[in-house]
Motif scaffolding. Structure first.
Motif, short mmCIF file in Angstrom:
data_model
loop_
_atom_site.label_atom_id
_atom_site.label_comp_id
_atom_site.label_asym_id
_atom_site.label_seq_id
_atom_site.Cartn_x
_atom_site.Cartn_y
_atom_site.Cartn_z
N VAL A 19 35.18 27.38 -16.21
CA VAL A 19 36.40 26.90 -16.85
C VAL A 19 36.22 25.43 -17.20
N GLU A 20 36.70 25.06 -18.38
CA GLU A 20 36.62 23.67 -18.82
C GLU A 20 37.99 23.25 -19.34
N GLY A 21 38.49 22.12 -18.84
CA GLY A 21 39.80 21.61 -19.25
C GLY A 21 40.76 21.64 -18.08
N ASN A 22 41.97 22.15 -18.32
CA ASN A 22 42.99 22.24 -17.28
C ASN A 22 43.28 23.70 -16.97
N LEU A 23 43.41 24.01 -15.70
CA LEU A 23 43.81 25.36 -15.29
C LEU A 23 45.31 25.27 -15.02
N ASP A 24 46.09 25.44 -16.09
CA ASP A 24 47.52 25.20 -16.03
C ASP A 24 48.30 26.38 -16.62
N ALA A 25 49.58 26.16 -16.85
CA ALA A 25 50.45 27.24 -17.35
C ALA A 25 50.02 27.74 -18.72
N GLN A 26 49.38 26.91 -19.53
CA GLN A 26 48.92 27.35 -20.84
C GLN A 26 47.64 28.17 -20.73
N ALA A 27 46.74 27.79 -19.83
CA ALA A 27 45.43 28.43 -19.75
C ALA A 27 45.40 29.63 -18.82
N SER A 28 46.17 29.61 -17.76
CA SER A 28 46.08 30.64 -16.73
C SER A 28 46.34 32.07 -17.24
N PRO A 29 47.37 32.30 -18.06
CA PRO A 29 47.60 33.68 -18.51
C PRO A 29 46.43 34.26 -19.30
N GLY A 30 45.81 33.47 -20.15
CA GLY A 30 44.66 33.95 -20.92
C GLY A 30 43.48 34.29 -20.04
N LEU A 31 43.22 33.45 -19.06
CA LEU A 31 42.13 33.71 -18.13
C LEU A 31 42.44 34.93 -17.28
N LEU A 39 36.92 42.33 -13.65
CA LEU A 39 36.72 42.35 -12.20
C LEU A 39 36.41 43.74 -11.65
N ASP A 40 36.58 44.77 -12.47
CA ASP A 40 36.21 46.12 -12.02
C ASP A 40 34.74 46.13 -11.64
N ASP A 41 34.42 46.69 -10.48
CA ASP A 41 33.04 46.85 -10.01
C ASP A 41 32.31 45.53 -9.75
N VAL A 42 33.03 44.43 -9.61
CA VAL A 42 32.41 43.14 -9.29
C VAL A 42 32.39 42.98 -7.78
N ALA A 43 31.22 42.68 -7.24
CA ALA A 43 31.08 42.45 -5.80
C ALA A 43 31.03 40.96 -5.48
N GLU A 44 30.61 40.16 -6.46
CA GLU A 44 30.49 38.72 -6.25
C GLU A 44 31.06 38.00 -7.47
N LEU A 45 32.04 37.15 -7.20
CA LEU A 45 32.67 36.35 -8.26
C LEU A 45 32.43 34.88 -7.96
N VAL A 46 31.90 34.17 -8.95
CA VAL A 46 31.69 32.73 -8.83
C VAL A 46 32.54 32.06 -9.90
N VAL A 47 33.46 31.20 -9.46
CA VAL A 47 34.34 30.47 -10.38
C VAL A 47 33.89 29.01 -10.37
N ASP A 48 33.43 28.54 -11.51
CA ASP A 48 32.94 27.17 -11.64
C ASP A 48 34.05 26.29 -12.21
N LEU A 49 34.50 25.33 -11.40
CA LEU A 49 35.57 24.42 -11.83
C LEU A 49 35.04 23.01 -12.05
N GLU A 50 33.74 22.86 -12.23
CA GLU A 50 33.14 21.53 -12.38
C GLU A 50 33.77 20.73 -13.51
N LYS A 51 34.16 21.40 -14.59
CA LYS A 51 34.70 20.69 -15.76
C LYS A 51 36.22 20.82 -15.85
N VAL A 52 36.87 21.11 -14.71
CA VAL A 52 38.33 21.22 -14.67
C VAL A 52 38.90 19.91 -14.15
N ALA A 53 39.81 19.34 -14.91
CA ALA A 53 40.41 18.06 -14.52
C ALA A 53 41.68 18.24 -13.70
N TYR A 54 42.39 19.36 -13.92
CA TYR A 54 43.70 19.52 -13.32
C TYR A 54 43.97 21.00 -13.07
#
Length: 101
Positions: A19-31, A39-54
């Motif tokens: 994710v890059e930018g803000n994880l906010d009310a505008q971005a969250s629904p789309g994600l 997420l079906d059949d996923v055993a390992e999820l890695v969420v990278d927030l390195e480029k998230v400011a807020y």
């Protein structure tokens, strides 16, 4: 307001979300919509927030919902959270819920 973008990459039963930018009310629904079927059949999820400011309360809700789902089917790691985002996780107790790397 920063534009938010995200990329999703699957490798077998591992899913990487960046994710890059803000994880906010505008971005969250789309994600959230993008992750629903991915997420079906996923055993390992890695969420990278390195480029998230807020991260807003909507972003926290999304992370919690995804964590709950992954708890049932595998593991989830949140990596790259910057100082401000990490402080938010600590202040809200999310650092006890999420696996931070």
């Amino acid at each position: 307001m920063a534009d938010t973008s995200f990329s999703i990459t699957r490798d077998g039963d591992r899913l990487d979300v960046s994710v890059e930018g803000n994880l906010d009310a505008q971005a969250s629904p789309g994600l959230e919509r993008a992750l629903e079927d991915e997420l079906d059949d996923v055993a390992e999820l890695v969420v990278d927030l390195e480029k998230v400011a807020y991260v807003s309360s909507m972003g926290l809700r999304l992370l919690l919902a995804v964590q709950k789902r992954m708890f049932k089917q595998g593991s989830m790691v949140v990596r790259g959270a910057n100082g401000d985002v990490r402080e938010l996780f600590e202040a809200t107790g999310f650092s006890e819920i999420l696996t931070l790397a």
